[in-house]
Scaffold this motif. Structure first.
Motif, PDB file in Angstrom:
ATOM      1  N   LYS A 336      35.361  35.299  27.397  1.00 53.04           N
ATOM      2  CA  LYS A 336      34.067  35.652  26.201  1.00 53.04           C
ATOM      3  C   LYS A 336      32.756  35.477  26.764  1.00 53.04           C
ATOM      4  CE  LYS A 336      37.270  37.160  23.393  1.00 53.04           C
ATOM      5  NZ  LYS A 336      37.567  38.408  23.209  1.00 53.04           N
ATOM      6  N   GLY A 337      32.524  35.367  28.143  1.00 48.39           N
ATOM      7  CA  GLY A 337      31.032  35.286  28.672  1.00 48.39           C
ATOM      8  C   GLY A 337      30.392  33.906  28.455  1.00 48.39           C
ATOM      9  N   ILE A 338      31.239  33.018  28.201  1.00 48.75           N
ATOM     10  CA  ILE A 338      30.647  31.561  27.948  1.00 48.75           C
ATOM     11  C   ILE A 338      30.553  30.618  29.027  1.00 48.75           C
ATOM     12  CG2 ILE A 338      30.217  29.599  26.391  1.00 48.75           C
ATOM     13  CD1 ILE A 338      31.674  31.427  24.259  1.00 48.75           C
ATOM     14  N   ALA A 339      29.687  30.046  29.520  1.00 48.39           N
ATOM     15  CA  ALA A 339      29.765  29.241  30.873  1.00 48.39           C
ATOM     16  C   ALA A 339      30.361  27.866  30.434  1.00 48.39           C
ATOM     17  CB  ALA A 339      28.394  28.757  31.150  1.00 48.39           C
ATOM     18  N   VAL A 340      31.347  27.577  31.326  1.00 46.20           N
ATOM     19  CA  VAL A 340      32.372  26.487  30.910  1.00 46.20           C
ATOM     20  C   VAL A 340      32.282  25.359  32.210  1.00 46.20           C
ATOM     21  CG1 VAL A 340      34.877  25.679  30.784  1.00 46.20           C
ATOM     22  CG2 VAL A 340      33.733  27.742  29.577  1.00 46.20           C
ATOM     23  N   LYS A 359      45.229  32.837  37.546  1.00 40.67           N
ATOM     24  CA  LYS A 359      46.341  33.199  37.408  1.00 40.67           C
ATOM     25  C   LYS A 359      46.534  34.073  36.344  1.00 40.67           C
ATOM     26  CE  LYS A 359      51.447  31.719  36.410  1.00 40.67           C
ATOM     27  NZ  LYS A 359      51.898  30.600  35.830  1.00 40.67           N
ATOM     28  N   LEU A 360      45.937  33.896  35.149  1.00 46.15           N
ATOM     29  CA  LEU A 360      46.118  34.826  34.135  1.00 46.15           C
ATOM     30  C   LEU A 360      45.207  36.141  34.269  1.00 46.15           C
ATOM     31  CD1 LEU A 360      45.440  32.211  31.053  1.00 46.15           C
ATOM     32  CD2 LEU A 360      47.562  33.594  31.697  1.00 46.15           C
ATOM     33  N   LEU A 361      44.172  35.874  35.098  1.00 47.80           N
ATOM     34  CA  LEU A 361      43.274  37.037  35.398  1.00 47.80           C
ATOM     35  C   LEU A 361      43.684  37.844  36.382  1.00 47.80           C
ATOM     36  CD1 LEU A 361      39.676  35.019  35.239  1.00 47.80           C
ATOM     37  CD2 LEU A 361      40.776  36.849  33.863  1.00 47.80           C
ATOM     38  N   ASP A 362      44.477  37.303  37.527  1.00 55.10           N
ATOM     39  CA  ASP A 362      45.202  38.014  38.343  1.00 55.10           C
ATOM     40  C   ASP A 362      46.368  38.973  37.836  1.00 55.10           C
ATOM     41  OD1 ASP A 362      43.684  36.951  40.612  1.00 55.10           O
ATOM     42  OD2 ASP A 362      45.074  35.636  40.904  1.00 55.10           O
ATOM     43  N   LYS A 363      46.955  38.513  36.903  1.00 55.49           N
ATOM     44  CA  LYS A 363      47.904  39.278  36.194  1.00 55.49           C
ATOM     45  C   LYS A 363      47.298  40.299  35.565  1.00 55.49           C
ATOM     46  CE  LYS A 363      51.955  38.900  32.962  1.00 55.49           C
ATOM     47  NZ  LYS A 363      52.498  38.076  32.018  1.00 55.49           N
ATOM     48  N   LYS A 364      46.040  40.262  34.886  1.00 59.77           N
ATOM     49  CA  LYS A 364      45.681  41.212  34.151  1.00 59.77           C
ATOM     50  C   LYS A 364      45.123  42.419  35.158  1.00 59.77           C
ATOM     51  CE  LYS A 364      43.954  39.545  29.794  1.00 59.77           C
ATOM     52  NZ  LYS A 364      42.715  39.411  29.008  1.00 59.77           N
ATOM     53  N   SER A 366      46.436  43.010  38.204  1.00 58.95           N
ATOM     54  CA  SER A 366      47.599  43.722  38.593  1.00 58.95           C
ATOM     55  C   SER A 366      48.132  44.801  37.456  1.00 58.95           C
ATOM     56  CB  SER A 366      48.872  42.807  38.858  1.00 58.95           C
ATOM     57  OG  SER A 366      49.187  42.192  38.035  1.00 58.95           O
ATOM     58  N   GLN A 367      47.718  44.299  36.344  1.00 58.67           N
ATOM     59  CA  GLN A 367      48.459  45.678  35.269  1.00 58.67           C
ATOM     60  C   GLN A 367      47.105  46.576  34.851  1.00 58.67           C
ATOM     61  OE1 GLN A 367      48.784  42.302  32.017  1.00 58.67           O
ATOM     62  NE2 GLN A 367      50.920  42.187  32.551  1.00 58.67           N
ATOM     63  N   GLY A 368      46.013  46.569  35.836  1.00 56.44           N
ATOM     64  CA  GLY A 368      45.031  47.278  35.324  1.00 56.44           C
ATOM     65  C   GLY A 368      44.340  47.251  34.123  1.00 56.44           C
ATOM     66  N   ARG A 369      44.412  45.942  33.679  1.00 49.81           N
ATOM     67  CA  ARG A 369      43.809  45.713  32.310  1.00 49.81           C
ATOM     68  C   ARG A 369      42.142  45.395  32.710  1.00 49.81           C
ATOM     69  NH1 ARG A 369      47.520  41.652  29.630  1.00 49.81           N
ATOM     70  NH2 ARG A 369      46.102  41.558  27.918  1.00 49.81           N
ATOM     71  N   ILE A 370      41.995  44.755  33.620  1.00 48.91           N
ATOM     72  CA  ILE A 370      40.605  44.460  33.868  1.00 48.91           C
ATOM     73  C   ILE A 370      40.267  44.710  35.355  1.00 48.91           C
ATOM     74  CG2 ILE A 370      40.272  42.652  32.115  1.00 48.91           C
ATOM     75  CD1 ILE A 370      40.443  40.563  34.406  1.00 48.91           C
ATOM     76  N   SER A 371      39.132  44.930  35.780  1.00 49.84           N
ATOM     77  CA  SER A 371      38.897  45.156  37.266  1.00 49.84           C
ATOM     78  C   SER A 371      38.829  43.707  38.083  1.00 49.84           C
ATOM     79  CB  SER A 371      37.522  45.685  37.523  1.00 49.84           C
ATOM     80  OG  SER A 371      36.393  45.008  37.072  1.00 49.84           O
ATOM     81  N   ALA A 372      38.777  43.800  39.445  1.00 49.44           N
ATOM     82  CA  ALA A 372      38.682  42.704  40.302  1.00 49.44           C
ATOM     83  C   ALA A 372      37.284  41.943  40.038  1.00 49.44           C
ATOM     84  CB  ALA A 372      38.899  43.061  41.641  1.00 49.44           C
ATOM     85  N   GLU A 373      36.227  42.787  39.677  1.00 44.73           N
ATOM     86  CA  GLU A 373      34.953  42.305  39.619  1.00 44.73           C
ATOM     87  C   GLU A 373      34.781  41.584  38.400  1.00 44.73           C
ATOM     88  OE1 GLU A 373      35.346  45.639  42.536  1.00 44.73           O
ATOM     89  OE2 GLU A 373      35.461  45.583  40.239  1.00 44.73           O
ATOM     90  N   ARG A 375      37.294  39.963  36.980  1.00 44.44           N
ATOM     91  CA  ARG A 375      37.854  38.715  37.129  1.00 44.44           C
ATOM     92  C   ARG A 375      37.026  37.764  37.936  1.00 44.44           C
ATOM     93  NH1 ARG A 375      42.409  39.247  41.443  1.00 44.44           N
ATOM     94  NH2 ARG A 375      40.633  39.748  42.548  1.00 44.44           N
ATOM     95  N   GLU A 376      36.245  38.384  38.834  1.00 43.42           N
ATOM     96  CA  GLU A 376      35.501  37.094  39.554  1.00 43.42           C
ATOM     97  C   GLU A 376      34.379  36.809  38.782  1.00 43.42           C
ATOM     98  OE1 GLU A 376      36.400  35.844  42.268  1.00 43.42           O
ATOM     99  OE2 GLU A 376      38.035  37.327  42.153  1.00 43.42           O
ATOM    100  N   GLN A 377      33.811  37.761  37.887  1.00 41.74           N
ATOM    101  CA  GLN A 377      32.754  37.348  36.896  1.00 41.74           C
ATOM    102  C   GLN A 377      33.181  36.225  36.002  1.00 41.74           C
ATOM    103  OE1 GLN A 377      31.550  40.631  34.570  1.00 41.74           O
ATOM    104  NE2 GLN A 377      30.244  39.521  33.185  1.00 41.74           N
ATOM    105  N   ILE A 378      34.254  36.288  35.352  1.00 41.11           N
ATOM    106  CA  ILE A 378      34.801  35.308  34.331  1.00 41.11           C
ATOM    107  C   ILE A 378      35.030  34.096  35.085  1.00 41.11           C
ATOM    108  CG2 ILE A 378      36.885  34.531  32.975  1.00 41.11           C
ATOM    109  CD1 ILE A 378      37.224  37.768  32.397  1.00 41.11           C
ATOM    110  N   LEU A 379      35.620  33.938  36.457  1.00 41.04           N
ATOM    111  CA  LEU A 379      36.014  32.635  37.175  1.00 41.04           C
ATOM    112  C   LEU A 379      34.668  32.276  37.461  1.00 41.04           C
ATOM    113  CD1 LEU A 379      38.816  34.078  39.429  1.00 41.04           C
ATOM    114  CD2 LEU A 379      39.200  32.156  37.782  1.00 41.04           C
TER     115      LEU A 379
END
Length: 711
Positions: A336-340, A359-364, A366-373, A375-379
């Protein structure tokens, strides 16, 4: 002001603008029905009409049926209710078959009755917006699409393609709607939307619905088509396996769809109305509307939040412990965009916790639900560390370490010094009293419980626990954070096990007691599923682990003995002890529990459970009652003891936290809908046969005597 504004332009096109007075969204309420009747009268008096365009004056196109009205419909109202539905559908059908082009100019979301209005048009143009949703979610409230949605979706998509949208209430966006052929065009502005609608009307003067054209065949075939007939032969059994007979709506939808596909449109619409009337005047829909609509909306609007505290947002959240719970909280927060800041005793452990998010983001991705960018932003928002100093400036710190008071005290004191000014500290304990844990805090006013459920990324509920000295400001901030990460908060007062863990324990224990009484384990699990529980008690006990249950019981017993009280042993304790210490079966994580867990196969009940099997006369309905009453009576005790402060929190918490049968509307609504006088009599019967855990709380006796509901 009329709920539908009528305008005729220079091209003799009638523009109907949906604009329910005194509401932010359009609904099919009494105002709408009166307006529709007037519109049809006007249309009948017109001499020249070249087309009709339906549009909305609201931010969305149309929200759907009026649930405040629907929840009032009683069995004795069935005939006038049916006639009202039929009249409204006949008026829509008049517009649909007038012989002129009818266009829906969809400026936003159209769900339920709104999508049904759109389906009643010959052509649908949508305003491009990724947030726009279409669909028929009525089944999630125990209803079916009663405004022609079943009839038209089946005729446009075919039975098999329509079923997921009807029986599961699947919603879809503009791209999916276009691929299904349900949206024919899009526009980038409201002006373009109307321009395209007008242009289509002019280009198609003789338009009609495709299924009203003589010789039209339902895609894929009707129920007499061999391929469809083959599927329909097994579909009811497959559906019953899913619903376990607890949910009449999906079964009514299937029946209305199949029966309606064998007759003409008008007869199909009447069949749909009959099934809709039966559901709308039935109890299950009332239970589900009351909780999943009114209850959830009350919580979303802050019903249990202190009202005089300004809204707050967390900007940096510290999490102590990177195990399954800590890792799940970290993911849900960062998503949700909050620093952890994810801290554990070693950097390696912390990185493992962060890898869970990866792992959860990689799955999303691969399913086309989010972009690789994305994913990196959340991580990038998650900092894995073993250094407490990295917690500096956190406005919320959540400890999610093992259920041990000494360990929790140690990590609290280590981390609290880094909290931002006016920051709050939370414990993710599932059973330990918050007031006791808060003693290790520098400021117990800023200390609160945030009980997440596993797996955190999937479970929607968070139980907020107020300690004796927790301030209103701290409670408000905790409530705001839970909503900020997209979860549903309920608020409870401090006690051992709080609400959800305490009542959840009664369900599992009842299953173990039944096993000790000699009931076959497969019968126990099936009775729980037929009660409406998502998983059987033996399967869920394996998931929780028998050793954890034994540990919590032991710690609770010690704590109560220190207070001069006792926790009596039960046959459920004996089953747990035997499983662990005699059979070395500790649960799923240990690879062996009540179930066997083959490496590449499906789990199955362990044959050794015959150790407890003996003759008994306990029927399935009796087991179902035991499961539902043991939980609902203890929930009422929680309410009576002020562990729970509201019926809404009780009902929402029981369903989303414990998995209490959703068809009931929640643990307290189960008693209300059962009839409190009957519930009292049944509780007395169960107490006489099985003991004090079924003893009726005083509140049940009082409410049953007064004829009031629990509210």
């Amino acid at each position: 002001m009329s709920a539908i504004q009528y305008e005729k332009n220079a091209d003799n096109i009638i523009i109907l603008t949906l604009d329910s007075p005194n509401q932010s969204a359009n609904t099919m309420n009494a105002d709408f029905r009166v307006a529709l009747e007037n519109i049809v009268s006007k249309l009948k008096s017109e001499t020249i009409i070249t087309g009709i365009i339906l549009r909305s004056a609201k931010k969305t196109f149309f929200a759907g049926g009026d649930l405040d009205e629907l929840i009032q419909a009683r069995r004795e109202d069935a005939t006038p209710f049916f006639q009202m539905i039929e009249k409204m559908k006949a008026e829509f059908r008049y517009i649909e078959t007038l012989g002129v082009p009818v266009v829906a100019a969809l400026n936003g979301t159209a769900l339920g009755g709104g999508w049904e209005i759109a389906l009643g048009c010959h052509y649908r143009i949508a305003l491009n917006d990724p947030k726009t949703k279409f669909g028929l979610p009525e089944v999630t409230l125990g209803l079916l699409p009663g405004g022609g949605g079943i009839v038209r979706m089946v005729r446009l998509l075919g039975l098999q393609n329509a079923f997921p949208f009807l029986m599961e209430g699947k919603q879809f966006g503009i791209d999916k709607a276009k691929s299904l052929g349900l949206i024919q065009d899009t526009a980038d502005s409201e002006q373009e939307l109307m321009d395209k609608a007008v242009a289509w009307v002019k280009a198609n003067p003789k338009s009609q619905q495709p299924f009203d054209v003589k010789g039209y065949k339902i895609p894929g075939g009707d129920p007499r088509t061999p391929a469809v007939a083959q599927v329909l032969a097994i579909a009811p059994a497959m559906l019953r396996d899913k619903t376990k007979g607890c949910y009449p709506a999906p079964e009514a939808i299937m029946a209305a769809a199949v029966e309606g596909a064998q007759v003409d449109v008008d007869t199909a619409l009447r069949i749909e109305s009959r099934y809709f009337t039966k559901l709308a005047t039935g109890q299950v829909a009332k239970n589900m509307i009351g909780t999943f609509w009114h209850g959830l909306n009350a919580i979303k609007s802050g019903a249990s939040r202190p009202q005089n505290v300004a809204k707050w947002q967390a900007t940096k959240v510290g999490i102590l412990g990177a195990g399954m719970m800590g890792a799940g909280i970290a993911y849900s927060t960062a998503a949700k965009g909050i620093a952890v800041v994810l801290k554990d005793v070693s950097l390696e452990n912390a990185e493992k916790g962060k890898a869970y998010s990866q792992k959860l983001l990689d799955k999303k991705v691969s399913q086309g639900r989010i972009s690789a960018e994305k994913r990196e932003q959340i991580l990038s928002l998650i900092t894995a560390t073993a250094n407490a100093a990295d917690l500096q400036g956190c406005d919320l710190i959540i400890e999610a370490v093992f259920e041990n008071p000494e360990l929790k005290a140690k990590v609290t004191q280590e981390a609290e010094v880094y909290l931002a000014e006016n920051g709050i500290f939370a414990s993710n304990t599932s059973t330990l009293p918050i007031t006791g844990l808060a003693k290790s805090s520098r400021n117990d006013k800023n200390f609160i419980g945030l009980h997440f459920f596993s797996p955190v990324d999937k479970m929607p509920l968070v139980e907020i626990i107020k300690g004796q000295n927790t301030s209103a400001e701290t409670l408000a901030k905790a409530y705001d954070y839970v909503q900020q990460i997209g979860k549903t908060p309920i608020v409870v007062n401090d006690s051992r096990g709080f609400f959800t863990s305490r009542v959840f324990g009664t369900f599992v224990q009842e299953g173990l007691r039944l096993l000790a009484e000699g009931v076959h384990p497969a019968k126990i699990e099936m009775a729980a599923l037929k009660a409406g529980m998502p998983v059987g008690p033996l399967a869920i006990q394996d998931e929780v682990s028998l050793t954890l249950t034994e540990h919590v019981a032991s710690e609770t017993r010690k704590a109560l003995q220190a207070e001069g009280k006792d926790l009596p042993r039960s046959s459920a304790d004996d089953v747990t002890e035997t499983m662990i210490h005699q059979f070395d079966r500790k649960g799923k994580a240990a690879g062996a529990g009540f179930y066997e867990y083959p490496e590449n196969g499906k789990k199955f009940l362990w044959d050794g459970l015959k150790h407890w099997h003996k003759d008994n006369d306990i029927t399935e309905p009796e087991m179902i009652d035991r499961f539902l009453f043991v939980q609902s009576l203890d929930t009422l005790r929680c309410y009576e003891e002020n562990v729970l402060e509201s019926v809404v929190d009780a009902n929402i918490g029981s369903i989303f936290g414990i998995g209490f049968a959703p068809w009931t509307g929640g643990a307290l609504q189960f008693l209300n809908q059962y009839g409190l006088d009957k519930a009292l009599a049944r509780a007395n019967e169960l107490e006489a046969k099985y003991g004090e855990r079924f003893k009726a709380p005083q509140m049940l006796k009082e409410k049953a005597a007064s004829g009031e509901k629990i509210q």
